[in-house]
Design a protein around this motif. Structure first.
Motif, PDB file in Angstrom:
ATOM      1  N   VAL A 244       0.841  -1.194   0.000  1.00  0.00           N
ATOM      2  CA  VAL A 244       0.000   0.000   0.000  1.00  0.00           C
ATOM      3  C   VAL A 244       0.880   1.249   0.000  1.00  0.00           C
ATOM      4  CG1 VAL A 244      -1.685   1.342   1.307  1.00  0.00           C
ATOM      5  CG2 VAL A 244      -1.996  -1.109   1.038  1.00  0.00           C
TER       6      VAL A 244
ATOM      7  N   PHE B   9       0.867   4.076  -3.166  1.00  0.00           N
ATOM      8  CA  PHE B   9       0.463   5.468  -3.109  1.00  0.00           C
ATOM      9  C   PHE B   9       1.634   6.442  -3.178  1.00  0.00           C
ATOM     10  CE2 PHE B   9      -3.322   3.238  -1.718  1.00  0.00           C
ATOM     11  CZ  PHE B   9      -4.179   3.733  -2.672  1.00  0.00           C
TER      12      PHE B   9
ATOM     13  N   TYR C 135      -2.183  10.544  -9.359  1.00  0.00           N
ATOM     14  CA  TYR C 135      -3.397   9.965  -8.770  1.00  0.00           C
ATOM     15  C   TYR C 135      -4.689  10.566  -9.325  1.00  0.00           C
ATOM     16  CZ  TYR C 135      -6.997   8.556  -5.606  1.00  0.00           C
ATOM     17  OH  TYR C 135      -8.170   8.057  -5.126  1.00  0.00           O
TER      18      TYR C 135
ATOM     19  N   LYS D 278     -18.549  10.668  -5.370  1.00  0.00           N
ATOM     20  CA  LYS D 278     -18.162  11.491  -4.214  1.00  0.00           C
ATOM     21  C   LYS D 278     -19.249  12.515  -3.906  1.00  0.00           C
ATOM     22  CE  LYS D 278     -13.248  10.696  -4.739  1.00  0.00           C
ATOM     23  NZ  LYS D 278     -12.088  10.999  -5.581  1.00  0.00           N
TER      24      LYS D 278
ATOM     25  N   ALA E 218      -8.104   8.537   5.054  1.00  0.00           N
ATOM     26  CA  ALA E 218      -7.557   8.123   3.751  1.00  0.00           C
ATOM     27  C   ALA E 218      -7.927   9.195   2.726  1.00  0.00           C
ATOM     28  CB  ALA E 218      -8.056   6.748   3.334  1.00  0.00           C
TER      29      ALA E 218
ATOM     30  N   GLY F  26      -6.323  11.390   1.138  1.00  0.00           N
ATOM     31  CA  GLY F  26      -5.471  11.555  -0.041  1.00  0.00           C
ATOM     32  C   GLY F  26      -5.285  12.991  -0.462  1.00  0.00           C
TER      33      GLY F  26
ATOM     34  N   ASP G 222      -4.377  11.057   6.299  1.00  0.00           N
ATOM     35  CA  ASP G 222      -3.893  10.042   5.352  1.00  0.00           C
ATOM     36  C   ASP G 222      -2.538   9.551   5.836  1.00  0.00           C
ATOM     37  OD1 ASP G 222      -4.703   9.351   2.148  1.00  0.00           O
ATOM     38  OD2 ASP G 222      -2.646   8.893   2.741  1.00  0.00           O
ATOM     39  N   ILE G 223      -2.266   8.297   5.549  1.00  0.00           N
ATOM     40  CA  ILE G 223      -1.010   7.693   6.012  1.00  0.00           C
ATOM     41  C   ILE G 223       0.159   8.152   5.143  1.00  0.00           C
ATOM     42  CG2 ILE G 223      -0.988   5.564   4.620  1.00  0.00           C
ATOM     43  CD1 ILE G 223      -0.617   4.111   7.407  1.00  0.00           C
ATOM     44  N   ASN G 224      -0.148   8.628   3.952  1.00  0.00           N
ATOM     45  CA  ASN G 224       0.912   8.927   2.993  1.00  0.00           C
ATOM     46  C   ASN G 224       1.123  10.437   2.798  1.00  0.00           C
ATOM     47  OD1 ASN G 224       2.351   9.419   0.580  1.00  0.00           O
ATOM     48  ND2 ASN G 224       1.876   7.355  -0.121  1.00  0.00           N
TER      49      ASN G 224
ATOM     50  N   MET H 145       0.608  12.045  -0.721  1.00  0.00           N
ATOM     51  CA  MET H 145      -0.779  12.322  -1.126  1.00  0.00           C
ATOM     52  C   MET H 145      -1.234  13.631  -0.477  1.00  0.00           C
ATOM     53  SD  MET H 145      -1.868   9.866  -3.187  1.00  0.00           S
ATOM     54  CE  MET H 145      -3.626   9.575  -3.149  1.00  0.00           C
TER      55      MET H 145
ATOM     56  N   GLY I 175      -1.615  10.249   9.367  1.00  0.00           N
ATOM     57  CA  GLY I 175      -1.990   9.281  10.392  1.00  0.00           C
ATOM     58  C   GLY I 175      -2.612   8.037   9.808  1.00  0.00           C
ATOM     59  N   ASP I 176      -2.704   7.031  10.673  1.00  0.00           N
ATOM     60  CA  ASP I 176      -3.182   5.713  10.283  1.00  0.00           C
ATOM     61  C   ASP I 176      -4.646   5.547  10.699  1.00  0.00           C
ATOM     62  OD1 ASP I 176      -3.643   3.023   9.866  1.00  0.00           O
ATOM     63  OD2 ASP I 176      -1.759   2.370  10.787  1.00  0.00           O
ATOM     64  N   ALA I 177      -5.460   5.105   9.766  1.00  0.00           N
ATOM     65  CA  ALA I 177      -6.888   4.858  10.040  1.00  0.00           C
ATOM     66  C   ALA I 177      -7.088   3.920  11.226  1.00  0.00           C
ATOM     67  CB  ALA I 177      -7.546   4.263   8.801  1.00  0.00           C
TER      68      ALA I 177
ATOM     69  N   ALA J 105     -13.212   7.331   1.681  1.00  0.00           N
ATOM     70  CA  ALA J 105     -13.558   7.043   0.284  1.00  0.00           C
ATOM     71  C   ALA J 105     -12.406   6.305  -0.382  1.00  0.00           C
ATOM     72  CB  ALA J 105     -13.853   8.338  -0.468  1.00  0.00           C
ATOM     73  N   PHE J 106     -12.675   5.156  -0.894  1.00  0.00           N
ATOM     74  CA  PHE J 106     -11.671   4.336  -1.578  1.00  0.00           C
ATOM     75  C   PHE J 106     -10.429   4.173  -0.710  1.00  0.00           C
ATOM     76  CE2 PHE J 106     -13.978   6.749  -4.961  1.00  0.00           C
ATOM     77  CZ  PHE J 106     -14.793   5.691  -5.341  1.00  0.00           C
TER      78      PHE J 106
HETATM   79  N1  SAM Z   1     -10.093   9.413  -0.479  1.00  0.00           N
HETATM   80  C1  SAM Z   1      -9.272   9.835  -1.603  1.00  0.00           C
HETATM   81  C2  SAM Z   1     -10.119   9.855  -2.853  1.00  0.00           C
HETATM   82  O1  SAM Z   1     -11.191   9.269  -2.836  1.00  0.00           O
HETATM   83  O2  SAM Z   1      -9.691  10.438  -3.849  1.00  0.00           O
HETATM   84  C3  SAM Z   1      -8.031   8.955  -1.759  1.00  0.00           C
HETATM   85  C4  SAM Z   1      -8.272   7.510  -2.014  1.00  0.00           C
HETATM   86  S1  SAM Z   1      -6.808   6.612  -2.376  1.00  0.00           S
HETATM   87  C5  SAM Z   1      -7.426   5.361  -3.449  1.00  0.00           C
HETATM   88  C6  SAM Z   1      -6.473   5.708  -0.912  1.00  0.00           C
HETATM   89  C7  SAM Z   1      -5.738   6.490   0.148  1.00  0.00           C
HETATM   90  O3  SAM Z   1      -5.705   5.710   1.346  1.00  0.00           O
HETATM   91  C8  SAM Z   1      -4.298   6.812  -0.181  1.00  0.00           C
HETATM   92  O4  SAM Z   1      -4.102   8.191  -0.112  1.00  0.00           O
HETATM   93  C9  SAM Z   1      -3.498   6.072   0.894  1.00  0.00           C
HETATM   94  O5  SAM Z   1      -2.324   6.742   1.270  1.00  0.00           O
HETATM   95  C10 SAM Z   1      -4.499   6.001   2.016  1.00  0.00           C
HETATM   96  N2  SAM Z   1      -4.283   4.968   3.031  1.00  0.00           N
HETATM   97  C11 SAM Z   1      -3.938   3.675   2.835  1.00  0.00           C
HETATM   98  N3  SAM Z   1      -3.860   3.018   4.007  1.00  0.00           N
HETATM   99  C12 SAM Z   1      -4.169   3.923   4.973  1.00  0.00           C
HETATM  100  C13 SAM Z   1      -4.258   3.868   6.394  1.00  0.00           C
HETATM  101  N4  SAM Z   1      -4.015   2.734   7.060  1.00  0.00           N
HETATM  102  N5  SAM Z   1      -4.601   4.979   7.066  1.00  0.00           N
HETATM  103  C14 SAM Z   1      -4.848   6.137   6.414  1.00  0.00           C
HETATM  104  N6  SAM Z   1      -4.775   6.252   5.075  1.00  0.00           N
HETATM  105  C15 SAM Z   1      -4.432   5.172   4.359  1.00  0.00           C
END
Ligand code: SAM
Length: 260
Positions: free
Chosen positions: A17, A21, A28, A44, A63, A65, A102-104, A107, A131-133, A149-150
Motif C-alpha cells: 500500500v 500510493f 493519482y 463522491k 484516507a 489523499g 492520510d497515512i501517505n 498524497m 496518520g493511520d486509520a 472514500a476508496f
Molecule cells: N479518499 C481519496 C479519494 O477518494 O480520492 C483517496 C483515495 S486513495 C485510493 C487511498 C488512500 O488511502 C491513499 O491516499 C493512501 O495513502 C491512504 N491509506 C492507505 N492506508 C491507509 C491507512 N491505514 N490509514 C490512512 N490512510 C491510508
C-alpha cells in the motif's frame, strides 16, 4: 480473519500500500478520472449528499489523499451557509473544521497544493494530518462526521479502522464509506471483470508507468468483503442503522451507520 475473507500477509500489505500510493501520488487525480471515466466525481458528490454537511461541523475524512472529499465538504458547507447569510462568514462557519487524515505524506502534499490553488488554508477550516486509520490521533467523541472514500480497502485491519471511526465520532455522528465493491449484475459483471483485470493495469502502465501497483489495486477490490458482509462488520463495530447503497450495480457501494 473472523470475517472469513483472505488477507494478504500483513507486512506485505502495508508495504504494498505504501509503495502504491507513493508511486501514484502525482498521477493519482488523473488516473482516478481515467479509470472511473470521471464517475468518481459523481460518486463522491453522492457521498457528500448523504453526509449532509452543516456549518459548524467537525468532520474527519480518513484516507483523504489529495483532498477530493474534504474539498466537497467545505464547498457544500459554504454553499449552505452563504445561501443563508448572503456571502458573509457566519460564526458557525468559522467553527467548522474538516480534517484530512492520510497515512501517505505524498498524497497530503498534493492535497495541500490543490488547497492553496483553491485559495483554502488553515483559516478555511481545513487541516492535513498524517496518520493511520487504525490508530487515529483524534479524541473520543470529537467528530460529527467520518468519511472514508476508496480507502478502507487498503487498511490492514478493517475492524480496527471501523472501531476507531466509532471511537472518534460523537453520539449522533455519521459514518460513511465509499468503496469499490462487488457487482451483482451477471452480464455486466463479465465485462467489468475484463475491464478491471486487463484495462486498468494496462492504463496504469501507460499513464503512470506502473502496472504492478494498479494490478494490486484490482486484486484488492476482489478481496474486499461483499456488501452484506461489510455492513455486518460496521454493525459489529457498534454502529446502528447500518445500510448501504449500490451505485452502478455494485461497482461502488456507500455504506453508512450512526453512532447512537
Ligand atoms: N479518499 C481519496 C479519494 O477518494 O480520492 C483517496 C483515495 S486513495 C485510493 C487511498 C488512500 O488511502 C491513499 O491516499 C493512501 O495513502 C491512504 N491509506 C492507505 N492506508 C491507509 C491507512 N491505514 N490509514 C490512512 N490512510 C491510508
Amino acid at each position: 480473519t473472523s470475517f472469513g475473507y483472505k488477507q494478504v500477509r500483513e507486512d506485505e500489505k502495508s508495504k504494498l500500500v505504501g509503495n502504491v500510493f507513493s508511486s501514484v501520488a502525482s498521477s493519482y487525480d488523473v488516473m482516478n478520472d481515467l479509470m472511473s471515466v470521471g464517475l468518481h466525481r459523481l460518486w463522491k458528490d453522492r457521498l457528500i449528499s448523504k453526509l449532509n454537511p452543516f456549518p459548524g461541523m467537525k468532520h474527519l475524512d480518513v484516507a483523504g489523499g489529495t483532498g477530493d472529499v474534504a474539498f466537497r465538504v467545505v464547498e457544500r458547507i459554504k454553499s449552505v451557509s452563504h445561501r443563508a447569510t448572503q456571502g458573509t462568514l457566519t460564526d458557525l462557519e468559522e467553527d467548522t473544521h474538516i480534517y484530512v487524515c492520510d497515512i501517505n505524506p505524498n498524497m497530503l502534499d498534493v492535497g495541500k497544493k490543490r488547497a492553496a490553488e483553491k485559495g483554502y488554508n488553515e483559516e478555511h477550516c481545513l487541516s492535513w494530518v498524517q496518520g493511520d486509520a487504525e490508530a487515529l490521533s483524534f479524541e473520543d467523541g470529537s467528530m460529527d462526521g467520518y468519511t472514508i472514500a476508496f480507502g478502507i480497502r487498503n487498511v490492514t485491519h478493517i475492524e480496527k479502522a471501523l472501531s476507531e471511526a466509532y471511537r472518534v465520532l460523537k453520539k449522533g455522528g455519521r459514518f460513511l464509506c465509499l468503496e469499490l465493491s462487488h457487482m451483482d449484475v451477471p452480464i455486466f459483471k463479465d465485462i467489468y471483470d475484463v475491464y478491471s483485470f486487463s484495462v486498468i493495469p494496462a492504463v496504469g502502465e501507460l499513464v503512470a508507468g506502473d502496472r504492478q501497483s494498479y494490478q494490486y489495486l484490482v486484486e484488492s477490490i476482489r478481496r474486499f468483503p461483499k456488501q452484506e458482509k461489510f455492513a455486518q462488520m460496521i454493525q459489529e463495530a457498534g454502529f446502528e442503522m447500518v445500510e448501504y447503497e449500490n451505485l452502478v450495480g455494485g461497482v461502488v457501494a456507500i455504506h453508512s451507520g450512526l453512532k447512537l
